[in-house]
Design a protein around this motif. Structure first.
Motif, PDB file in Angstrom:
ATOM      1  N   LEU A  49       0.839  -1.208   0.000  1.00  0.00           N
ATOM      2  CA  LEU A  49       0.000   0.000   0.000  1.00  0.00           C
ATOM      3  C   LEU A  49       0.874   1.259   0.000  1.00  0.00           C
ATOM      4  O   LEU A  49       0.569   2.243  -0.687  1.00  0.00           O
ATOM      5  N   ILE A  52       2.141   1.631  -3.508  1.00  0.00           N
ATOM      6  CA  ILE A  52       1.150   2.200  -4.429  1.00  0.00           C
ATOM      7  C   ILE A  52       1.160   3.722  -4.339  1.00  0.00           C
ATOM      8  O   ILE A  52       1.206   4.430  -5.358  1.00  0.00           O
ATOM      9  N   GLY A 221       2.668  -6.816  -6.475  1.00  0.00           N
ATOM     10  CA  GLY A 221       1.432  -7.043  -5.735  1.00  0.00           C
ATOM     11  C   GLY A 221       1.216  -8.497  -5.359  1.00  0.00           C
ATOM     12  O   GLY A 221       0.650  -8.802  -4.301  1.00  0.00           O
ATOM     13  N   ALA A 277      -2.160  -3.208  -7.264  1.00  0.00           N
ATOM     14  CA  ALA A 277      -3.483  -3.503  -6.715  1.00  0.00           C
ATOM     15  C   ALA A 277      -4.063  -4.788  -7.311  1.00  0.00           C
ATOM     16  O   ALA A 277      -4.663  -5.602  -6.601  1.00  0.00           O
TER      17      ALA A 277
END
Length: 354
Positions: A49, A52, A221, A277
């Motif tokens: 996260l 990202i 991911g 993601a």
């Protein structure tokens, strides 16, 4: 270019079909030993996260930097500093193809997880990269021809309309000279050949970057190896920053309207975070060492590598170094070559982590 994007989707579908065909003779699953101290799904999620958010921010900064600095006179496209910075970014794109994407494809398609026949009997990576470079040349050439033909048709129609009413056009005085009003209107529908080339280059380059960015993000991911994710996210931030500068320079030279610039910035900035993601969502089903994943990602990496190498060498480096600006100054050429080596060298060093 919409037709080109449709063809790419068809190509991906064909690759998936071939994957299912060739995978029938491969191992159902390739089990490799993993480092249990690094393989931690709970701790990996926060890192992903953070990745990202940080990659999104650096991507936006990188691709937007050439666009927002247009107001700075020293960084305008016709200045030497812009040429040097573009050479640096072109070196980064070239090294991305040679040092990151192409070796990944070789490793995947030569993996021990794949059957000996056909994957170890034939150099699929080099073959697909070669076809991709030739296909990119075809698209590059045909798209330029179509754009030029369309532009010439629009310009010719504008000239006919103006010439038909030429007797109504007065002669306009301007300083010490004069010109007819129809000349200015005739130029309105015309776009220079060099500008058309810049636009084709920007579109094709973005497509290649988007493909490999999604693949990189998918791998991050889907991984739960915290020892790998930490340095990889840092390396990808630098990667996206400098690669974005290269793409941003091409977008600036293409002189797109504001909306199209925003769309291209959006797609570049979002692809790697989207890939991460997507990898998180597929982490329970996507196995990076499974035969199907190795084949699909390996072939897509080879295609992306061929495209990036062609674009970097032909449309970016050769186009600039053989152009009048650099050909007219040996000193500027030397500075630009140093910039290319610095960009390519820096990105090559990052290959140790990403």
């Amino acid at each position: 270019m919409a037709a080109y994007n449709t063809n790419i989707l068809k190509l991906v579908s064909i690759i998936f079909f071939l994957t299912s065909f060739f995978s029938t003779g491969t191992l159902a699953q390739c089990n490799e030993e993993t480092n249990t101290s690094c393989n931690n799904k709970t701790k990996a999620l926060p890192l992903k996260l953070i990745g990202i958010a940080s990659i999104l921010i650096t991507s936006i900064i990188g691709v937007s930097l050439p666009l927002v600095t247009r107001a700075v006179p020293a960084l305008s496209p016709d200045r030497s500093l812009f040429i040097i910075i573009k050479a640096f970014a072109s070196g980064i794109i070239l090294a991305t193809g040679f040092m990151h994407v192409l070796p990944d494809s070789f490793g995947m398609l030569r993996s021990s997880c794949l059957a000996e026949n056909p994957w170890h009997k034939f150099p699929f990576t080099g073959f697909v990269a070669m076809l991709s470079a030739i296909f990119t040349l075809m698209v590059d050439s045909m798209a330029t021809s179509m754009y030029t033909k369309t532009n010439n048709s629009v310009s010719a129609e504008a000239d006919k309309v103006v010439v038909a009413g030429d007797h109504e056009m007065p002669v306009v005085e301007s300083g010490g000279g004069h010109f007819h009003g129809h000349h200015q209107h005739g130029q309105r529908g015309s776009i220079g050949t060099q500008l058309l080339r810049y636009r084709v280059v920007a579109m094709v380059l973005e497509l290649g970057i988007v493909v490999h960015s999604i693949i990189i993000g998918l791998g991050v991911g889907a991984s739960n190896d915290i020892c790998t994710i930490k340095p990889l996210v840092v390396a990808l931030c630098f990667h996206q920053l400098f690669e974005g500068m290269g793409l941003g320079g091409c977008i600036l030279q293409a002189e797109y309207k504001t909306m199209k610039k925003l769309v291209m910035v959006f797609f570049f900035s979002m692809t790697t975070p989207f890939g991460i993601a997507l990898g998180i969502g597929l982490s329970n089903t996507y196995k990076e060492n499974s035969p199907s994943s190795l084949i699909v990602v390996g072939l897509l990496n080879a295609s992306s590598a061929g495209l990036l190498i062609y674009m970097a060498l032909v449309d970016l480096l050769a186009s600039d170094f053989m152009g009048p600006k650099l050909q007219g100054s040996i000193k500027l050429q030397i500075k630009s070559y140093v910039a290319v080596f610095l960009g390519a060298g820096g990105m090559s060093v990052m290959a140790k982590w990403a």
